[in-house]
Every structure is written in C-alpha cells, then in structure tokens.
Design a protein around this motif. Structure first.
Motif, mmCIF file in Angstrom:
data_model
loop_
_atom_site.group_PDB
_atom_site.id
_atom_site.type_symbol
_atom_site.label_atom_id
_atom_site.label_comp_id
_atom_site.label_asym_id
_atom_site.label_seq_id
_atom_site.Cartn_x
_atom_site.Cartn_y
_atom_site.Cartn_z
ATOM 1 N N LEU A 147 25.845 53.379 56.321
ATOM 2 C CA LEU A 147 26.024 52.353 55.307
ATOM 3 C C LEU A 147 27.324 52.604 54.550
ATOM 4 N N ARG A 148 27.798 51.579 53.878
ATOM 5 C CA ARG A 148 28.981 51.705 53.030
ATOM 6 C C ARG A 148 28.860 50.742 51.847
ATOM 7 N N THR A 149 29.657 50.991 50.834
ATOM 8 C CA THR A 149 29.806 50.027 49.749
ATOM 9 C C THR A 149 30.675 48.887 50.254
ATOM 10 N N PRO A 150 30.249 47.638 50.116
ATOM 11 C CA PRO A 150 31.038 46.528 50.668
ATOM 12 C C PRO A 150 32.411 46.426 50.012
ATOM 13 N N PRO A 151 33.414 46.035 50.772
ATOM 14 C CA PRO A 151 34.707 45.725 50.144
ATOM 15 C C PRO A 151 34.505 44.630 49.103
ATOM 16 N N ALA A 152 35.157 44.749 47.973
ATOM 17 C CA ALA A 152 34.942 43.812 46.869
ATOM 18 C C ALA A 152 35.506 42.435 47.210
ATOM 19 N N THR A 153 34.656 41.416 47.044
ATOM 20 C CA THR A 153 35.120 40.041 47.173
ATOM 21 C C THR A 153 36.092 39.728 46.034
ATOM 22 N N LEU A 154 37.163 39.027 46.333
ATOM 23 C CA LEU A 154 38.150 38.712 45.302
ATOM 24 C C LEU A 154 37.544 37.784 44.248
ATOM 25 N N PRO A 155 37.994 37.891 42.999
ATOM 26 C CA PRO A 155 37.454 37.039 41.930
ATOM 27 C C PRO A 155 37.706 35.559 42.214
ATOM 28 N N SER A 156 36.935 34.735 41.503
ATOM 29 C CA SER A 156 37.008 33.288 41.707
ATOM 30 C C SER A 156 37.837 32.589 40.630
ATOM 31 N N ASP A 157 38.559 31.576 41.056
ATOM 32 C CA ASP A 157 39.038 30.536 40.173
ATOM 33 C C ASP A 157 38.082 29.357 40.324
ATOM 34 N N TYR A 158 38.349 28.259 39.580
ATOM 35 C CA TYR A 158 37.360 27.191 39.491
ATOM 36 C C TYR A 158 37.987 25.829 39.744
ATOM 37 N N LEU A 159 37.246 25.007 40.482
ATOM 38 C CA LEU A 159 37.606 23.606 40.674
ATOM 39 C C LEU A 159 36.454 22.788 40.103
ATOM 40 N N ILE A 160 36.640 22.210 38.920
ATOM 41 C CA ILE A 160 35.597 21.502 38.194
ATOM 42 C C ILE A 160 36.041 20.065 37.951
ATOM 43 N N ILE A 186 41.126 25.377 37.512
ATOM 44 C CA ILE A 186 41.140 26.255 36.344
ATOM 45 C C ILE A 186 41.265 27.691 36.851
ATOM 46 N N LEU A 187 42.366 28.351 36.509
ATOM 47 C CA LEU A 187 42.490 29.762 36.876
ATOM 48 C C LEU A 187 41.518 30.580 36.029
ATOM 49 N N ARG A 188 41.025 31.634 36.605
ATOM 50 C CA ARG A 188 39.955 32.414 35.974
ATOM 51 C C ARG A 188 40.280 32.848 34.533
ATOM 52 N N PRO A 189 41.477 33.399 34.267
ATOM 53 C CA PRO A 189 41.754 33.828 32.881
ATOM 54 C C PRO A 189 41.748 32.676 31.885
ATOM 55 N N ASN A 190 41.959 31.444 32.382
ATOM 56 C CA ASN A 190 42.067 30.293 31.487
ATOM 57 C C ASN A 190 40.732 29.590 31.243
ATOM 58 N N TRP A 191 39.662 30.061 31.903
ATOM 59 C CA TRP A 191 38.389 29.352 31.833
ATOM 60 C C TRP A 191 37.920 29.085 30.390
ATOM 61 N N PRO A 192 37.877 30.052 29.490
ATOM 62 C CA PRO A 192 37.319 29.777 28.158
ATOM 63 C C PRO A 192 38.053 28.679 27.392
ATOM 64 N N SER A 193 39.359 28.550 27.593
ATOM 65 C CA SER A 193 40.142 27.603 26.798
ATOM 66 C C SER A 193 40.531 26.344 27.556
ATOM 67 N N ALA A 194 40.153 26.246 28.832
ATOM 68 C CA ALA A 194 40.611 25.123 29.654
ATOM 69 C C ALA A 194 40.007 23.804 29.188
ATOM 70 N N TYR A 240 48.147 34.205 50.623
ATOM 71 C CA TYR A 240 48.900 33.047 50.107
ATOM 72 C C TYR A 240 48.664 32.807 48.615
ATOM 73 N N TRP A 241 47.507 33.192 48.104
ATOM 74 C CA TRP A 241 47.130 32.892 46.710
ATOM 75 C C TRP A 241 47.995 33.626 45.689
ATOM 76 N N ARG A 242 48.556 34.749 46.082
ATOM 77 C CA ARG A 242 49.328 35.542 45.116
ATOM 78 C C ARG A 242 50.556 34.787 44.611
ATOM 79 N N GLU A 243 51.169 34.003 45.469
ATOM 80 C CA GLU A 243 52.364 33.253 45.091
ATOM 81 C C GLU A 243 52.077 32.247 43.981
ATOM 82 N N TYR A 244 50.812 31.819 43.886
ATOM 83 C CA TYR A 244 50.455 30.782 42.916
ATOM 84 C C TYR A 244 49.669 31.344 41.726
ATOM 85 N N GLY A 245 49.572 32.661 41.648
ATOM 86 C CA GLY A 245 48.839 33.285 40.557
ATOM 87 C C GLY A 245 47.349 33.051 40.620
#
Length: 469
Positions: free
Chosen positions: A106-119, A124-132, A325-330
């Motif tokens: 067994l192993r600890t799973p590789p961490a899934t990358l955090p989510s941004d949001y399409l609402i 909405i980028l994740r850091p901007n969620w509270p104020s978006a 590809y996502w890194r280029e767009y923050g």
C-alpha cells in the motif's frame, strides 16, 4: 480436567480465529460440505477466503472475465487510475489487514491538485472564492468552498457516536436531503451547490438525509492529516486478485449464473454455459441490479425491497495530460463545477512528468451520456472540457471511458437509499432466504465502499457457518 467443547461452541471459537487470519491449519468445520459463492468482488472473495480456511469446499463463480467487481484498476492507462473503488480509509481494518497478510503493498495516494470553481458559467480561482462576485453563498457562508459544504452536517450529526444509521428511532426523522438541509439552516445557494455534485443520490430530493449523515459520520470518525488514506501501490485490483489466488479452487470466470434453486438439502445453480453447480448453500455477493438478473425464489417482501433499491450513476472520462497547462494561467489544476462536467480531478503520476485527469459526473447528469455510444459520449464530454480548459486540448489524450450504470453486472457504482427506505429495506436486503445468503456493500452495517464489502463478506460467512453447524 478440561471439559470438551460442543461442536457448536467449537465452531464459534473457530470463527474468531478464522476471521482474524490465525494459521491453525484445516479445522473440522467443513465436514465435506460445499459452498457456492456467486460474485468475485471483495465481498464474495472475503466470504470465500474465510470459509476455505475452515475446510469447506468453496467454488466462486464470476460473470465477468476478471475478479474485483466494482474494483477496477485501468491497467492499460498510464498511472493505473481507478475506474471503481479508490479509497482505503484509515479505519478500514479488514481491508488493511488483508492487504498486509497477502503481501499487497500500500501507499499514500499522490495528492490530487486543489480545485478552482466554475459556478453559473463564471470561473473563480480558489484563493478568490470568499470574495468572488459569482460566489452565491450568503456572507456567513462565503468562506466555505463548495466541496466542503456538506461537511457542515457534522455540526449536528446523530451518527458521530453510532453506526446504526438505519435505526428505526433515527429513521423516524429521516427526510429528503434537500428539505432536511433547509430545515437545518443551510441556505438555498448551498443546497443547490451540494445538489450539483451529490455522490450519494441521483437527485438530492430523492436522497436520504440519514444516508448523508452516515457518510459524514464515517468521515468524522477518521483522524490524522489527510485522513491517512491508502491505496494499493500498483492498483487496487491487486487486492482481489491476491485474495482469489490464495483460494484452493480457481475462480470460474466469464460464466454468469442464470438460476439458483434450492431444496431441503442443498442448492443448484445453472450457468450460462449449461453447467450446473450443486452445493450445500449459496452466497450471492452481488450488486442488486446483477442479483435481479438471476432467477431466484425469494419471499415476497424481500423481492419487493430489492426492486426498489436504486444505484448511483457515475460516468468517468480518464485522460492523460502531458504538460501542466494550468500553471500559465494561475489555475490550481482541478475543477469543481455546477455544470455538466461535474468535477475534474488532476493527479500527478508518480515518477512521471504527466498527470491523470479524471472527469467525474454524478447522478442524473449521466442520463444523456448513458444513451450515447462510446465515441459520442467521449465527444460530448471533451467538447465541454475544451470549453472549460482550452489550453488542455493540445496536451491531453483521452484514455478510457467508464460508465457504471449500463454495466449489467453492476447497474451503478453503489447502492443509494431513498428517504426512510433503509429502516426496513436494509434488513430485508441481507436476510438469508433458506439456503441463500446475501453479501455486498449494500448489506454492510458499519461501513460503505471497500470496507463495507469486506464487512459484508465476513458477516455472511458467519451466517453460513452457523447455518451449517
């Protein structure tokens, strides 16, 4: 002087050692009796393993050409993503013990990358969620991201202290989840977001609030950073494969059971190949949609209950991403949407520069996709995917489409419970009927998923052992 144990007392003492995996050699329990196990998922294989250790002649029949059931590692896809069960929880004791006993790493799973949001079509980028501006939640809720909204149920969860989720006294207060959440003070915008990606019912209004409490209660009982989740290093299907390999008889693959009849002395199963299997009893370790394909004679109340337990719909599209590809767009890499794409999980492939991307669509949003042929279904999903992340198109390859509802041996990903249904349905779904015994994650008392299947295999083995004593 030592008083000899009665055969029944000896059996009861033996069961404890058998389940614990004690290597005490062949016991007298089997007494030449034969057990038929239908279904080579974790439930059937765990039951077969226990009964084999205690001297029974066990034959396992599986309709598919592989073992594992709704554990299905996509071995042909780089990174070996899971098309089925993908989580081994920190408290999955039976699963962890079995893996260790059989040498399955067994192993600890590789961490899934955090989510941004399409609402509502707005990114909405994740850091901007509270104020978006597009964040639809009221002021006091705006800091809670969509994937964490349901977690607020644990602030008043009656199942944090008990696993008896279908207890009649608790079920008396069960109600449709949308109404239940509203009564608990969840704002309408939060309920709509929860409904958009509800993994525990095909529509929130058809979902049991108590079933949601059950899920959140299980999460709440876990501890440690990231819940200390595990996975099998080379794919979760290695676990049922190892369980099958240690049986004395090879699993019979690719030969569905068509009918099981029983008499006062035994059972007889007719297979699609025309072969008949005779045994002293049968353990049917199948999802209910697969069980309903077998001709059985069951009590009327039990047969009626089985007709009305629904299964969750899931469509997955698995892709390989060659460059970040996502890194280029923050952007964060993964996405949580309230639209037809559901959720996008981006996960690094260990030891590789590439990533696994899984598009995971839940519930009734799968209905249109399930009517399509495979190329059209893939095209419908990728059209929406390239619209959401156009930069992904040039670096992404579609690798596999997984649809659980059209699979005749699954009928969906897991059992779901309508409001109030589990009060009586759960007990009837797992009740023995003469020499027929029932297992599967839908019959488990304490756990869901992988551990629920293992639990049910253990429980049904105990029932069978007691019956034959």
């Amino acid at each position: 002087m030592t008083t000899p144990l009665s055969r029944r007392r000896f059996l009861q003492a033996s069961i404890v050692s058998a389940i614990g995996g004690a290597n005490t050699g062949k016991a007298e329990t089997g007494s030449g009796k034969k057990i038929l196990v239908v279904g080579a998922g974790l439930a059937g294989l765990n039951a077969a393993s226990i009964m084999t250790r205690w001297g029974f002649d066990v034959e396992v029949i599986e309709a598919r050409n592989r073992v594992g059931g709704r554990l299905w590692t996509l071995d042909h896809v780089p990174g070996n993503p899971e098309g089925g069960g993908n989580v081994i929880g920190a408290d999955y004791g039976r699963t962890l013990f079995t893996a260790q006993s059989l040498g399955v790493p067994l192993r600890t799973p590789p961490a899934t990358l955090p989510s941004d949001y399409l609402i509502g079509g707005q990114r909405i980028l994740r850091p901007n969620w509270p104020s978006a501006v597009a964040n639809p939640l009221p002021e006091s809720w705006r800091g809670v991201t969509p994937e964490r909204l349901l977690g607020k149920l644990n602030q008043n969860n009656p199942l944090l202290e008990t696993r008896r989720w279908h207890d009649p006294s608790l079920m008396a207060d069960d109600k449709p989840a949308d109404k239940g959440l509203k009564a608990l003070g969840f704002p309408e915008a939060a309920i709509q977001l929860i409904s958009a990606n509800n993994s525990y019912g095909n529509r929130l209004e058809d979902t049991s609030l108590m079933a949601l409490y059950r899920v959140l209660g299980e999460f709440g009982r876990l501890s440690g950073p990231a819940l200390a989740l595990k996975e099998v290093t080379t794919g979760n299907m290695r676990l049922p494969e190892a369980m099958a390999n240690q049986l004395k008889r090879p699993v019979s693959l690719g030969d569905p059971v068509l009918r099981v009849t029983q008499s006062a002395s035994g059972v007889s199963a007719l297979l699609a190949s025309g072969r008949s299997v005779e045994a002293d009893l049968a353990i049917l370790a199948l999802p209910i949609p697969a069980l309903k394909r077998i001709e059985l004679s069951l009590p009327e109340a039990q047969a009626d209950v089985l007709q009305h337990i629904a299964y969750h719909k899931v469509v997955q599209l698995h892709c390989i991403v060659e460059a970040p590809y996502w890194r280029e767009y923050g952007e964060s890499g993964s996405w949580w949407t309230d639209g037809p794409l559901g959720r996008l999980f981006m996960r690094p492939i260990p030891g590789d520069h590439r990533h696994n991307l899984t598009v995971w669509i839940n519930g009734n949003d799968c209905d249109r996709l399930n009517t399509m042929n495979e190329p059209d279904c893939e095209a419908a999903i990728t059209t929406a995917l390239w619209k959401l992340v156009p930069a992904a198109r040039e670096v992404t390859t579609v690798a596999a489409l997984v649809r659980w509802q059209p699979d005749i041996y699954a009928g969906g990903s897991w059992a779901i419970w309508a409001p109030g249904q589990a009060n009586k349905a759960h007990e009837l779904a797992r009740a023995p009927a003469g020499r027929l015994f029932f297992a599967g994650e839908h019959t488990a008392e304490a756990y869901r998923g992988i551990e629920g299947a293992m639990e049910s295999g253990e429980r049904v083995a105990l029932e069978a052992l007691r019956f034959l004593s």
